[in-house]
Design an enzyme around this catalytic site. Structure first.
Site, PDB file in Angstrom:
ATOM      1  N   LYS A 129       0.864  -1.189   0.000  1.00 25.81           N
ATOM      2  CA  LYS A 129       0.000   0.000   0.000  1.00 25.81           C
ATOM      3  C   LYS A 129       0.892   1.229   0.000  1.00 25.81           C
ATOM      4  CE  LYS A 129      -4.394   1.123   0.157  1.00 25.81           C
ATOM      5  NZ  LYS A 129      -5.581   0.366  -0.276  1.00 25.81           N
ATOM      6  N   ASP A 169      -6.986   4.470  -4.487  1.00 27.85           N
ATOM      7  CA  ASP A 169      -7.662   4.360  -3.191  1.00 27.85           C
ATOM      8  C   ASP A 169      -8.247   5.759  -2.965  1.00 27.85           C
ATOM      9  OD1 ASP A 169      -7.808   2.378  -0.707  1.00 27.85           O
ATOM     10  OD2 ASP A 169      -7.479   4.353   0.139  1.00 27.85           O
TER      11      ASP A 169
HETATM   12  P1  NDP Z   1     -12.858   8.171  -2.986  1.00 33.93           P
HETATM   13  O1  NDP Z   1     -11.750   9.132  -2.798  1.00 33.93           O
HETATM   14  O2  NDP Z   1     -13.407   7.936  -4.334  1.00 33.93           O
HETATM   15  O3  NDP Z   1     -14.083   8.532  -2.040  1.00 33.93           O
HETATM   16  C1  NDP Z   1     -13.936   8.600  -0.677  1.00 33.93           C
HETATM   17  C2  NDP Z   1     -15.262   8.969  -0.046  1.00 33.93           C
HETATM   18  O4  NDP Z   1     -15.146   8.824   1.365  1.00 33.93           O
HETATM   19  C3  NDP Z   1     -15.638  10.420  -0.296  1.00 33.93           C
HETATM   20  O5  NDP Z   1     -17.026  10.527  -0.299  1.00 33.93           O
HETATM   21  C4  NDP Z   1     -15.027  11.115   0.892  1.00 33.93           C
HETATM   22  O6  NDP Z   1     -15.606  12.358   1.202  1.00 33.93           O
HETATM   23  C5  NDP Z   1     -15.271  10.114   1.988  1.00 33.93           C
HETATM   24  N1  NDP Z   1     -14.242  10.276   3.019  1.00 33.93           N
HETATM   25  C6  NDP Z   1     -12.911  10.197   2.856  1.00 33.93           C
HETATM   26  N2  NDP Z   1     -12.259  10.438   4.001  1.00 33.93           N
HETATM   27  C7  NDP Z   1     -13.210  10.697   4.894  1.00 33.93           C
HETATM   28  C8  NDP Z   1     -13.166  11.009   6.261  1.00 33.93           C
HETATM   29  N3  NDP Z   1     -11.995  11.134   6.932  1.00 33.93           N
HETATM   30  N4  NDP Z   1     -14.357  11.157   6.886  1.00 33.93           N
HETATM   31  C9  NDP Z   1     -15.536  11.032   6.201  1.00 33.93           C
HETATM   32  N5  NDP Z   1     -15.615  10.732   4.912  1.00 33.93           N
HETATM   33  C10 NDP Z   1     -14.477  10.569   4.271  1.00 33.93           C
HETATM   34  O7  NDP Z   1     -12.321   6.799  -2.362  1.00 33.93           O
HETATM   35  P2  NDP Z   1     -12.859   5.321  -2.570  1.00 33.93           P
HETATM   36  O8  NDP Z   1     -14.319   5.321  -2.784  1.00 33.93           O
HETATM   37  O9  NDP Z   1     -11.973   4.685  -3.561  1.00 33.93           O
HETATM   38  O10 NDP Z   1     -12.512   4.665  -1.153  1.00 33.93           O
HETATM   39  C11 NDP Z   1     -13.464   4.589  -0.093  1.00 33.93           C
HETATM   40  C12 NDP Z   1     -13.042   3.487   0.857  1.00 33.93           C
HETATM   41  O11 NDP Z   1     -12.985   2.233   0.146  1.00 33.93           O
HETATM   42  C13 NDP Z   1     -11.652   3.628   1.478  1.00 33.93           C
HETATM   43  O12 NDP Z   1     -11.675   3.072   2.783  1.00 33.93           O
HETATM   44  C14 NDP Z   1     -10.769   2.761   0.584  1.00 33.93           C
HETATM   45  O13 NDP Z   1      -9.612   2.325   1.260  1.00 33.93           O
HETATM   46  C15 NDP Z   1     -11.725   1.602   0.318  1.00 33.93           C
HETATM   47  N6  NDP Z   1     -11.445   0.794  -0.859  1.00 33.93           N
HETATM   48  C16 NDP Z   1     -11.315   1.339  -2.097  1.00 33.93           C
HETATM   49  C17 NDP Z   1     -11.077   0.527  -3.181  1.00 33.93           C
HETATM   50  C18 NDP Z   1     -11.008   1.068  -4.567  1.00 33.93           C
HETATM   51  O14 NDP Z   1     -10.886   0.253  -5.495  1.00 33.93           O
HETATM   52  N7  NDP Z   1     -11.101   2.363  -4.784  1.00 33.93           N
HETATM   53  C19 NDP Z   1     -10.897  -0.935  -3.036  1.00 33.93           C
HETATM   54  C20 NDP Z   1     -11.141  -1.431  -1.692  1.00 33.93           C
HETATM   55  C21 NDP Z   1     -11.385  -0.571  -0.660  1.00 33.93           C
HETATM   56  P3  NDP Z   1     -14.843  13.724   0.802  1.00 33.93           P
HETATM   57  O15 NDP Z   1     -14.980  13.820  -0.688  1.00 33.93           O
HETATM   58  O16 NDP Z   1     -15.545  14.774   1.549  1.00 33.93           O
HETATM   59  O17 NDP Z   1     -13.420  13.558   1.243  1.00 33.93           O
HETATM   60  O1  2IT Z   2      -7.999  -1.277  -0.672  1.00 34.03           O
HETATM   61  C1  2IT Z   2      -7.925  -1.790  -1.814  1.00 34.03           C
HETATM   62  O2  2IT Z   2      -8.068  -3.003  -1.981  1.00 34.03           O
HETATM   63  C2  2IT Z   2      -7.698  -0.890  -2.958  1.00 34.03           C
HETATM   64  N1  2IT Z   2      -7.635   0.314  -2.768  1.00 34.03           N
HETATM   65  C3  2IT Z   2      -7.536  -1.466  -4.331  1.00 34.03           C
HETATM   66  C4  2IT Z   2      -6.137  -1.950  -4.538  1.00 34.03           C
HETATM   67  C5  2IT Z   2      -5.792  -2.385  -5.938  1.00 34.03           C
HETATM   68  O3  2IT Z   2      -4.605  -2.689  -6.121  1.00 34.03           O
HETATM   69  O4  2IT Z   2      -6.641  -2.420  -6.815  1.00 34.03           O
END
Ligand code: NDP
Ligand code: 2IT
Length: 448
Positions: A129, A169
Protein backbone atom coordinates in the site's frame (compact mmCIF):
# COMPACT_ATOMS: atom_id res chain seq x y z
CA UNK A 1 -3.09 -17.54 29.44
CA UNK A 2 -2.59 -20.44 27.02
CA UNK A 3 0.65 -20.89 25.10
CA UNK A 4 -1.10 -19.87 21.88
CA UNK A 5 -2.53 -16.74 23.44
CA UNK A 6 0.84 -15.81 24.82
CA UNK A 7 2.50 -16.25 21.42
CA UNK A 8 -0.11 -13.97 19.87
CA UNK A 9 0.14 -11.62 22.85
CA UNK A 10 3.92 -11.36 22.49
CA UNK A 11 3.69 -10.57 18.80
CA UNK A 12 1.08 -7.90 19.48
CA UNK A 13 3.25 -6.32 22.20
CA UNK A 14 6.15 -6.10 19.77
CA UNK A 15 3.97 -4.50 17.11
CA UNK A 16 2.83 -1.85 19.57
CA UNK A 17 6.40 -1.17 20.75
CA UNK A 18 7.96 -1.10 17.29
CA UNK A 19 5.25 0.99 15.66
CA UNK A 20 4.83 3.64 18.27
CA UNK A 21 1.61 5.71 18.12
CA UNK A 22 0.35 4.03 14.94
CA UNK A 23 -3.07 3.23 16.36
CA UNK A 24 -4.76 2.16 13.11
CA UNK A 25 -2.00 -0.38 12.47
CA UNK A 26 -2.29 -1.73 16.04
CA UNK A 27 -6.05 -2.04 15.57
CA UNK A 28 -5.77 -3.94 12.28
CA UNK A 29 -3.12 -6.35 13.60
CA UNK A 30 -5.04 -7.01 16.83
CA UNK A 31 -8.25 -7.72 14.91
CA UNK A 32 -6.51 -10.33 12.76
CA UNK A 33 -4.28 -11.99 15.37
CA UNK A 34 -7.11 -12.37 17.89
CA UNK A 35 -8.95 -14.64 15.47
CA UNK A 36 -5.92 -16.83 14.70
CA UNK A 37 -5.67 -18.66 18.02
CA UNK A 38 -7.31 -21.89 16.73
CA UNK A 39 -5.02 -21.80 13.69
CA UNK A 40 -1.87 -21.54 15.82
CA UNK A 41 -3.17 -24.39 17.94
CA UNK A 42 -3.64 -26.58 14.86
CA UNK A 43 -0.33 -25.50 13.30
CA UNK A 44 2.25 -25.23 16.09
CA UNK A 45 4.97 -25.22 13.41
CA UNK A 46 4.00 -21.63 12.57
CA UNK A 47 5.39 -20.39 15.88
CA UNK A 48 8.82 -21.95 15.45
CA UNK A 49 8.95 -20.57 11.91
CA UNK A 50 8.16 -17.09 13.24
CA UNK A 51 5.25 -16.73 10.83
CA UNK A 52 3.37 -14.17 12.93
CA UNK A 53 6.50 -12.14 13.73
CA UNK A 54 7.30 -12.01 10.02
CA UNK A 55 3.79 -11.33 8.78
CA UNK A 56 3.41 -8.21 10.96
CA UNK A 57 6.74 -6.74 9.84
CA UNK A 58 6.73 -5.14 6.36
CA UNK A 59 9.35 -6.56 4.01
CA UNK A 60 10.26 -3.03 2.99
CA UNK A 61 9.10 0.53 3.74
CA UNK A 62 9.88 3.45 1.49
CA UNK A 63 9.34 7.03 2.68
CA UNK A 64 10.13 9.90 0.38
CA UNK A 65 9.78 13.63 -0.22
CA UNK A 66 7.51 14.93 -2.97
CA UNK A 67 8.29 18.53 -3.90
CA UNK A 68 6.00 20.23 -6.44
CA UNK A 69 5.05 23.70 -7.55
CA UNK A 70 1.54 25.05 -7.07
CA UNK A 71 -0.19 27.30 -9.63
CA UNK A 72 1.24 30.41 -7.94
CA UNK A 73 4.76 29.10 -8.37
CA UNK A 74 5.19 28.33 -4.66
CA UNK A 75 7.00 25.09 -3.86
CA UNK A 76 5.03 22.64 -1.74
CA UNK A 77 6.38 19.52 -0.05
CA UNK A 78 4.49 16.33 0.80
CA UNK A 79 5.54 13.11 2.44
CA UNK A 80 4.90 9.89 0.56
CA UNK A 81 5.03 6.19 1.38
CA UNK A 82 5.11 2.78 -0.23
CA UNK A 83 4.96 -0.19 2.11
CA UNK A 84 5.85 -3.50 0.48
CA UNK A 85 4.37 -5.72 3.12
CA UNK A 86 4.38 -9.32 1.98
CA UNK A 87 5.34 -10.99 -1.30
CA UNK A 88 4.62 -14.64 -0.42
CA UNK A 89 1.78 -14.91 -2.94
CA UNK A 90 2.91 -12.58 -5.72
CA UNK A 91 4.11 -9.09 -6.57
CA UNK A 92 3.16 -6.47 -3.96
CA UNK A 93 -0.29 -5.16 -4.88
CA UNK A 94 -2.40 -2.42 -3.35
CA UNK A 95 -3.64 1.11 -3.80
CA UNK A 96 -2.26 4.59 -3.25
CA UNK A 97 -4.14 7.00 -1.00
CA UNK A 98 -3.83 10.77 -1.31
CA UNK A 99 -5.38 12.37 1.75
CA UNK A 100 -4.06 14.81 4.39
CA UNK A 101 -4.51 12.15 7.10
CA UNK A 102 -2.00 9.75 5.49
CA UNK A 103 0.95 8.79 7.70
CA UNK A 104 2.81 5.52 8.22
CA UNK A 105 0.15 4.10 10.61
CA UNK A 106 -2.54 4.42 7.92
CA UNK A 107 -0.40 2.99 5.14
CA UNK A 108 0.70 0.08 7.34
CA UNK A 109 -2.83 -0.82 8.42
CA UNK A 110 -3.98 -0.76 4.81
CA UNK A 111 -0.96 -2.77 3.64
CA UNK A 112 -1.47 -5.35 6.37
CA UNK A 113 -5.15 -5.81 5.48
CA UNK A 114 -4.18 -6.08 1.83
CA UNK A 115 -2.08 -9.22 2.46
CA UNK A 116 -5.14 -11.23 3.56
CA UNK A 117 -7.56 -9.58 1.14
CA UNK A 118 -5.35 -10.38 -1.83
CA UNK A 119 -4.90 -13.93 -0.58
CA UNK A 120 -8.69 -14.33 -0.41
CA UNK A 121 -9.07 -13.39 -4.09
CA UNK A 122 -7.16 -16.54 -5.07
CA UNK A 123 -5.03 -14.49 -7.49
CA UNK A 124 -1.24 -14.14 -7.57
CA UNK A 125 -0.83 -10.97 -5.51
CA UNK A 126 1.18 -10.05 -2.42
CA UNK A 127 0.24 -7.15 -0.15
CA UNK A 128 1.36 -3.51 -0.38
CA UNK A 129 0.00 0.00 0.00
CA UNK A 130 1.16 3.57 -0.41
CA UNK A 131 0.12 7.16 -0.60
CA UNK A 132 0.88 10.69 0.45
CA UNK A 133 -0.45 13.38 2.76
CA UNK A 134 -1.38 15.39 -0.36
CA UNK A 135 -4.94 16.74 -0.54
CA UNK A 136 -6.28 16.72 -4.11
CA UNK A 137 -9.35 18.68 -2.95
CA UNK A 138 -9.37 22.22 -4.31
CA UNK A 139 -6.28 21.65 -6.48
CA UNK A 140 -6.30 22.36 -10.21
CA UNK A 141 -5.75 19.55 -12.70
CA UNK A 142 -2.27 20.97 -13.42
CA UNK A 143 -1.36 20.93 -9.73
CA UNK A 144 -2.55 17.33 -9.41
CA UNK A 145 -0.52 16.43 -12.50
CA UNK A 146 2.66 18.07 -11.20
CA UNK A 147 2.23 16.33 -7.87
CA UNK A 148 1.67 12.94 -9.52
CA UNK A 149 4.71 13.40 -11.76
CA UNK A 150 6.97 14.31 -8.84
CA UNK A 151 5.56 11.41 -6.78
CA UNK A 152 6.29 8.94 -9.61
CA UNK A 153 9.76 10.37 -10.22
CA UNK A 154 10.76 8.67 -6.97
CA UNK A 155 8.28 5.78 -6.84
CA UNK A 156 9.26 4.38 -10.25
CA UNK A 157 12.49 2.93 -8.78
CA UNK A 158 10.50 0.66 -6.52
CA UNK A 159 7.65 -0.65 -8.71
CA UNK A 160 7.21 -2.84 -11.78
CA UNK A 161 4.66 -5.18 -13.36
CA UNK A 162 6.31 -8.19 -11.66
CA UNK A 163 7.54 -6.34 -8.56
CA UNK A 164 4.91 -4.01 -7.15
CA UNK A 165 1.73 -2.82 -8.85
CA UNK A 166 -0.04 0.19 -7.27
CA UNK A 167 -3.61 1.34 -8.00
CA UNK A 168 -6.12 3.84 -6.61
CA UNK A 169 -7.66 4.36 -3.19
CA UNK A 170 -9.07 7.49 -1.49
CA UNK A 171 -8.14 10.55 -3.55
CA UNK A 172 -6.61 8.49 -6.34
CA UNK A 173 -8.86 7.68 -9.29
CA UNK A 174 -8.56 7.53 -13.07
CA UNK A 175 -7.12 11.05 -13.37
CA UNK A 176 -4.27 10.43 -10.93
CA UNK A 177 -3.48 6.93 -12.23
CA UNK A 178 -3.29 8.38 -15.77
CA UNK A 179 -0.80 11.09 -14.76
CA UNK A 180 1.31 8.60 -12.79
CA UNK A 181 1.31 6.07 -15.63
CA UNK A 182 2.40 8.75 -18.11
CA UNK A 183 5.35 9.77 -15.96
CA UNK A 184 6.36 6.15 -15.26
CA UNK A 185 6.32 5.38 -19.00
CA UNK A 186 8.34 8.50 -19.78
CA UNK A 187 11.05 7.60 -17.25
CA UNK A 188 11.29 3.89 -17.98
CA UNK A 189 10.54 3.79 -21.73
CA UNK A 190 8.25 0.83 -20.97
CA UNK A 191 4.55 0.21 -21.51
CA UNK A 192 3.37 -2.48 -19.13
CA UNK A 193 0.85 -3.22 -16.43
CA UNK A 194 2.73 -1.36 -13.68
CA UNK A 195 -0.42 0.34 -12.38
CA UNK A 196 -4.02 -0.84 -12.43
CA UNK A 197 -7.12 1.27 -12.76
CA UNK A 198 -5.67 2.70 -15.96
CA UNK A 199 -7.91 4.41 -18.55
CA UNK A 200 -9.78 2.11 -20.91
CA UNK A 201 -7.87 3.56 -23.88
CA UNK A 202 -4.49 2.62 -22.43
CA UNK A 203 -4.70 -0.93 -21.14
CA UNK A 204 -7.19 -0.44 -18.30
CA UNK A 205 -9.75 -3.15 -17.64
CA UNK A 206 -13.48 -2.83 -18.10
CA UNK A 207 -15.28 -3.12 -14.72
CA UNK A 208 -12.23 -1.93 -12.67
CA UNK A 209 -14.02 1.39 -12.02
CA UNK A 210 -17.17 -0.36 -10.83
CA UNK A 211 -15.44 -3.35 -9.24
CA UNK A 212 -15.19 -2.50 -5.54
CA UNK A 213 -18.78 -1.30 -5.24
CA UNK A 214 -20.18 -4.12 -7.39
CA UNK A 215 -18.06 -6.67 -5.52
CA UNK A 216 -19.25 -5.41 -2.15
CA UNK A 217 -22.86 -5.83 -3.24
CA UNK A 218 -22.17 -9.30 -4.73
CA UNK A 219 -20.61 -10.29 -1.41
CA UNK A 220 -23.54 -8.86 0.55
CA UNK A 221 -25.93 -10.71 -1.75
CA UNK A 222 -24.29 -13.95 -0.57
CA UNK A 223 -24.67 -12.84 3.06
CA UNK A 224 -28.35 -12.15 2.42
CA UNK A 225 -28.78 -15.49 0.61
CA UNK A 226 -27.44 -17.24 3.71
CA UNK A 227 -30.38 -15.63 5.56
CA UNK A 228 -32.79 -16.70 2.80
CA UNK A 229 -33.35 -13.16 1.60
CA UNK A 230 -32.07 -10.78 -1.10
CA UNK A 231 -31.58 -7.10 -1.98
CA UNK A 232 -35.08 -6.97 -3.51
CA UNK A 233 -37.16 -4.33 -1.68
CA UNK A 234 -34.43 -3.57 0.89
CA UNK A 235 -33.65 -0.07 2.12
CA UNK A 236 -29.92 0.61 1.97
CA UNK A 237 -27.64 3.25 3.49
CA UNK A 238 -24.20 3.81 1.94
CA UNK A 239 -21.65 6.12 3.51
CA UNK A 240 -19.27 8.02 1.24
CA UNK A 241 -19.98 9.18 -2.30
CA UNK A 242 -16.70 8.26 -3.95
CA UNK A 243 -15.75 5.42 -6.24
CA UNK A 244 -16.83 2.57 -3.96
CA UNK A 245 -20.09 4.16 -2.75
CA UNK A 246 -21.26 5.19 -6.22
CA UNK A 247 -20.96 1.73 -7.77
CA UNK A 248 -22.32 -0.01 -4.68
CA UNK A 249 -25.40 2.19 -5.12
CA UNK A 250 -25.63 1.27 -8.81
CA UNK A 251 -25.48 -2.50 -8.23
CA UNK A 252 -27.73 -2.53 -5.14
CA UNK A 253 -30.34 -0.54 -7.08
CA UNK A 254 -30.05 -2.90 -10.04
CA UNK A 255 -30.80 -5.77 -7.64
CA UNK A 256 -33.98 -4.09 -6.47
CA UNK A 257 -32.90 -2.14 -3.39
CA UNK A 258 -33.54 1.53 -2.62
CA UNK A 259 -30.51 3.58 -1.47
CA UNK A 260 -31.84 6.36 0.75
CA UNK A 261 -28.69 7.99 2.15
CA UNK A 262 -25.11 8.81 1.09
CA UNK A 263 -22.41 11.10 2.53
CA UNK A 264 -19.06 12.80 2.23
CA UNK A 265 -16.70 14.12 4.88
CA UNK A 266 -18.98 17.15 5.39
CA UNK A 267 -22.31 15.43 6.04
CA UNK A 268 -25.02 13.20 4.62
CA UNK A 269 -28.08 13.42 2.38
CA UNK A 270 -31.34 11.59 2.95
CA UNK A 271 -33.76 11.10 0.08
CA UNK A 272 -36.66 8.79 0.84
CA UNK A 273 -37.49 8.49 -2.86
CA UNK A 274 -34.08 6.94 -3.39
CA UNK A 275 -30.83 8.90 -3.90
CA UNK A 276 -30.57 9.87 -7.58
CA UNK A 277 -27.28 8.34 -8.73
CA UNK A 278 -26.88 10.46 -11.86
CA UNK A 279 -26.87 13.60 -9.74
CA UNK A 280 -24.32 12.16 -7.29
CA UNK A 281 -22.09 10.93 -10.13
CA UNK A 282 -22.09 14.32 -11.83
CA UNK A 283 -21.48 16.22 -8.58
CA UNK A 284 -18.67 13.96 -7.38
CA UNK A 285 -17.05 12.49 -10.50
CA UNK A 286 -17.34 15.41 -12.92
CA UNK A 287 -17.78 18.62 -10.95
CA UNK A 288 -15.87 17.46 -7.81
CA UNK A 289 -18.38 19.26 -5.59
CA UNK A 290 -19.76 18.59 -2.09
CA UNK A 291 -22.69 16.21 -1.52
CA UNK A 292 -24.73 18.99 0.11
CA UNK A 293 -25.26 20.46 -3.40
CA UNK A 294 -27.61 17.50 -4.01
CA UNK A 295 -30.43 19.14 -2.06
CA UNK A 296 -30.41 22.25 -4.24
CA UNK A 297 -31.51 19.99 -7.13
CA UNK A 298 -33.66 17.57 -5.16
CA UNK A 299 -35.87 19.68 -2.94
CA UNK A 300 -37.46 16.79 -1.06
CA UNK A 301 -34.04 15.52 0.09
CA UNK A 302 -32.45 16.66 3.33
CA UNK A 303 -28.79 17.43 4.10
CA UNK A 304 -27.38 17.08 7.63
CA UNK A 305 -23.92 18.28 8.67
CA UNK A 306 -21.59 15.64 10.14
CA UNK A 307 -20.95 12.09 8.93
CA UNK A 308 -21.92 9.94 11.91
CA UNK A 309 -25.62 10.84 11.69
CA UNK A 310 -26.03 8.72 8.56
CA UNK A 311 -26.15 5.60 10.75
CA UNK A 312 -29.32 6.95 12.35
CA UNK A 313 -31.17 6.52 9.05
CA UNK A 314 -33.38 3.44 9.29
CA UNK A 315 -32.25 0.71 6.89
CA UNK A 316 -32.14 -3.04 6.27
CA UNK A 317 -28.60 -3.05 4.89
CA UNK A 318 -25.65 -0.72 5.59
CA UNK A 319 -22.60 -0.46 3.34
CA UNK A 320 -19.97 1.75 5.06
CA UNK A 321 -17.84 2.88 2.08
CA UNK A 322 -16.01 6.06 3.13
CA UNK A 323 -13.10 5.56 5.54
CA UNK A 324 -11.65 3.84 8.61
CA UNK A 325 -13.43 4.00 11.97
CA UNK A 326 -16.43 5.88 10.57
CA UNK A 327 -18.96 3.60 12.30
CA UNK A 328 -18.65 3.36 16.10
CA UNK A 329 -20.39 1.39 18.84
CA UNK A 330 -23.27 3.87 19.20
CA UNK A 331 -23.84 3.87 15.47
CA UNK A 332 -23.85 0.06 15.44
CA UNK A 333 -26.37 -0.04 18.30
CA UNK A 334 -28.59 2.40 16.44
CA UNK A 335 -28.44 0.30 13.27
CA UNK A 336 -29.38 -2.82 15.25
CA UNK A 337 -32.22 -1.00 17.01
CA UNK A 338 -33.56 0.16 13.63
CA UNK A 339 -33.68 -3.40 12.31
CA UNK A 340 -30.56 -3.52 10.11
CA UNK A 341 -29.82 -7.16 9.23
CA UNK A 342 -26.61 -6.93 7.17
CA UNK A 343 -23.49 -4.76 7.08
CA UNK A 344 -20.88 -5.22 4.34
CA UNK A 345 -17.78 -3.02 4.47
CA UNK A 346 -16.97 -1.28 1.18
CA UNK A 347 -14.28 0.73 2.97
CA UNK A 348 -11.22 -0.59 4.79
CA UNK A 349 -11.86 -1.03 8.54
CA UNK A 350 -14.83 1.41 8.68
CA UNK A 351 -16.33 -0.25 11.76
CA UNK A 352 -14.54 0.15 15.09
CA UNK A 353 -13.82 -3.09 17.01
CA UNK A 354 -16.66 -2.41 19.45
CA UNK A 355 -19.07 -1.78 16.58
CA UNK A 356 -18.10 -5.14 15.08
CA UNK A 357 -18.82 -6.80 18.43
CA UNK A 358 -22.27 -5.23 18.51
CA UNK A 359 -23.03 -6.67 15.05
CA UNK A 360 -21.74 -10.13 15.88
CA UNK A 361 -23.55 -10.26 19.23
CA UNK A 362 -26.84 -9.22 17.64
CA UNK A 363 -26.61 -11.69 14.75
CA UNK A 364 -26.34 -8.98 12.12
CA UNK A 365 -24.66 -10.56 9.07
CA UNK A 366 -21.31 -8.80 8.96
CA UNK A 367 -18.90 -8.81 6.00
CA UNK A 368 -15.49 -7.36 6.94
CA UNK A 369 -13.70 -5.12 4.43
CA UNK A 370 -10.91 -7.52 3.60
CA UNK A 371 -13.54 -9.87 2.16
CA UNK A 372 -16.38 -7.57 1.13
CA UNK A 373 -14.26 -4.97 -0.68
CA UNK A 374 -11.82 -7.42 -2.29
CA UNK A 375 -13.55 -7.00 -5.66
CA UNK A 376 -11.48 -3.90 -6.45
CA UNK A 377 -8.11 -5.54 -6.09
CA UNK A 378 -9.43 -8.77 -7.62
CA UNK A 379 -10.35 -6.86 -10.76
CA UNK A 380 -6.93 -5.20 -10.63
CA UNK A 381 -5.57 -8.75 -10.72
CA UNK A 382 -7.73 -9.37 -13.80
CA UNK A 383 -6.34 -6.16 -15.33
CA UNK A 384 -2.80 -7.50 -14.74
CA UNK A 385 -3.76 -10.79 -16.41
CA UNK A 386 -5.13 -8.97 -19.47
CA UNK A 387 -2.04 -6.74 -19.67
CA UNK A 388 0.24 -9.80 -19.59
CA UNK A 389 -1.76 -11.35 -22.41
CA UNK A 390 -1.93 -8.05 -24.36
CA UNK A 391 -5.68 -8.60 -24.53
CA UNK A 392 -8.81 -6.83 -23.35
CA UNK A 393 -11.74 -8.88 -22.11
CA UNK A 394 -15.39 -7.83 -22.46
CA UNK A 395 -17.33 -6.19 -19.66
CA UNK A 396 -19.43 -9.33 -19.26
CA UNK A 397 -16.39 -11.58 -18.96
CA UNK A 398 -14.67 -9.46 -16.31
CA UNK A 399 -17.92 -8.97 -14.41
CA UNK A 400 -18.62 -12.71 -14.44
CA UNK A 401 -15.14 -13.44 -13.05
CA UNK A 402 -15.53 -10.72 -10.40
CA UNK A 403 -18.88 -12.15 -9.35
CA UNK A 404 -17.46 -15.66 -9.09
CA UNK A 405 -14.50 -14.44 -7.01
CA UNK A 406 -16.85 -12.71 -4.53
CA UNK A 407 -19.02 -15.84 -4.26
CA UNK A 408 -15.89 -17.93 -3.68
CA UNK A 409 -14.53 -15.56 -1.02
CA UNK A 410 -17.82 -15.80 0.83
CA UNK A 411 -17.83 -19.57 0.71
CA UNK A 412 -14.18 -19.97 1.73
CA UNK A 413 -14.66 -17.58 4.67
CA UNK A 414 -17.79 -19.48 5.70
CA UNK A 415 -15.97 -22.81 5.38
CA UNK A 416 -13.03 -21.59 7.48
CA UNK A 417 -15.40 -20.24 10.14
CA UNK A 418 -16.99 -23.69 10.40
CA UNK A 419 -13.72 -25.62 10.37
CA UNK A 420 -12.27 -23.47 13.16
CA UNK A 421 -15.30 -23.52 15.44
CA UNK A 422 -16.84 -20.09 14.83
CA UNK A 423 -19.57 -20.91 12.30
CA UNK A 424 -20.97 -17.94 10.41
CA UNK A 425 -18.38 -15.50 11.80
CA UNK A 426 -17.03 -13.92 8.61
CA UNK A 427 -14.49 -11.83 10.53
CA UNK A 428 -12.69 -14.90 11.83
CA UNK A 429 -13.40 -16.91 8.66
CA UNK A 430 -11.91 -14.28 6.34
CA UNK A 431 -8.84 -13.77 8.51
CA UNK A 432 -8.23 -17.51 8.82
CA UNK A 433 -8.81 -18.36 5.15
CA UNK A 434 -6.62 -15.44 4.03
CA UNK A 435 -3.88 -16.14 6.58
CA UNK A 436 -3.47 -19.88 6.05
CA UNK A 437 -2.61 -19.54 2.38
CA UNK A 438 0.02 -16.88 3.09
CA UNK A 439 1.45 -18.80 6.05
CA UNK A 440 1.80 -22.01 4.03
CA UNK A 441 3.52 -20.15 1.18
CA UNK A 442 5.90 -18.53 3.67
CA UNK A 443 6.71 -21.91 5.22
CA UNK A 444 7.44 -23.38 1.78
CA UNK A 445 9.67 -20.45 0.78
CA UNK A 446 11.98 -20.75 3.77
CA UNK A 447 13.22 -18.05 6.13
CA UNK A 448 13.02 -14.95 3.95
P1 NDP B 1 -12.86 8.17 -2.99
O1 NDP B 1 -11.75 9.13 -2.80
O2 NDP B 1 -13.41 7.94 -4.33
O3 NDP B 1 -14.08 8.53 -2.04
C1 NDP B 1 -13.94 8.60 -0.68
C2 NDP B 1 -15.26 8.97 -0.05
O4 NDP B 1 -15.15 8.82 1.36
C3 NDP B 1 -15.64 10.42 -0.30
O5 NDP B 1 -17.03 10.53 -0.30
C4 NDP B 1 -15.03 11.12 0.89
O6 NDP B 1 -15.61 12.36 1.20
C5 NDP B 1 -15.27 10.11 1.99
N1 NDP B 1 -14.24 10.28 3.02
C6 NDP B 1 -12.91 10.20 2.86
N2 NDP B 1 -12.26 10.44 4.00
C7 NDP B 1 -13.21 10.70 4.89
C8 NDP B 1 -13.17 11.01 6.26
N3 NDP B 1 -12.00 11.13 6.93
N4 NDP B 1 -14.36 11.16 6.89
C9 NDP B 1 -15.54 11.03 6.20
N5 NDP B 1 -15.62 10.73 4.91
C10 NDP B 1 -14.48 10.57 4.27
O7 NDP B 1 -12.32 6.80 -2.36
P2 NDP B 1 -12.86 5.32 -2.57
O8 NDP B 1 -14.32 5.32 -2.78
O9 NDP B 1 -11.97 4.69 -3.56
O10 NDP B 1 -12.51 4.67 -1.15
C11 NDP B 1 -13.46 4.59 -0.09
C12 NDP B 1 -13.04 3.49 0.86
O11 NDP B 1 -12.99 2.23 0.15
C13 NDP B 1 -11.65 3.63 1.48
O12 NDP B 1 -11.68 3.07 2.78
C14 NDP B 1 -10.77 2.76 0.58
O13 NDP B 1 -9.61 2.32 1.26
C15 NDP B 1 -11.73 1.60 0.32
N6 NDP B 1 -11.45 0.79 -0.86
C16 NDP B 1 -11.31 1.34 -2.10
C17 NDP B 1 -11.08 0.53 -3.18
C18 NDP B 1 -11.01 1.07 -4.57
O14 NDP B 1 -10.89 0.25 -5.49
N7 NDP B 1 -11.10 2.36 -4.78
C19 NDP B 1 -10.90 -0.93 -3.04
C20 NDP B 1 -11.14 -1.43 -1.69
C21 NDP B 1 -11.38 -0.57 -0.66
P3 NDP B 1 -14.84 13.72 0.80
O15 NDP B 1 -14.98 13.82 -0.69
O16 NDP B 1 -15.54 14.77 1.55
O17 NDP B 1 -13.42 13.56 1.24
O1 2IT C 1 -8.00 -1.28 -0.67
C1 2IT C 1 -7.92 -1.79 -1.81
O2 2IT C 1 -8.07 -3.00 -1.98
C2 2IT C 1 -7.70 -0.89 -2.96
N1 2IT C 1 -7.64 0.31 -2.77
C3 2IT C 1 -7.54 -1.47 -4.33
C4 2IT C 1 -6.14 -1.95 -4.54
C5 2IT C 1 -5.79 -2.38 -5.94
O3 2IT C 1 -4.60 -2.69 -6.12
O4 2IT C 1 -6.64 -2.42 -6.81
Amino acid sequence: MSKETSYIGKVLDTVIKRNHAESEFHQAVKEVLETLEPVIKKHPEFENAGILERIVEPERQIIFRVPWQDDKGKVQVNRAFRIQFNSALGPYKGGLRFHPSVYSGIVKFLGFEQIFKNSLTGLMMGGGKGGADFDPKGKSDSEVMRFCQSFMTELYRHIGADTDVPAGDIGVGGREVGYMFGQWKRITKLFSGVLTGKGLDFAGSLVRTEATGYGCVYFCEEMLKARNTSFGGKTVVISGSGNVAIYAHQKATELGAKVVAMSDSGGFIYDDRGVDLDTVKRLKEVERKRIKEYVTEHKSAKYTEGCLGIWGVKCDVALPSATQNELDKNAAETLVKNGCIAVAEGANMPSTPSAVNVFLKNKVSFGPGKAANAGGVATSGLEMAQNSQRLAWTFEKVDRKLHQIMVDIHSSAMAASEEYGVPGNLVAGSNIAGFIKVAKAMMAQGVV
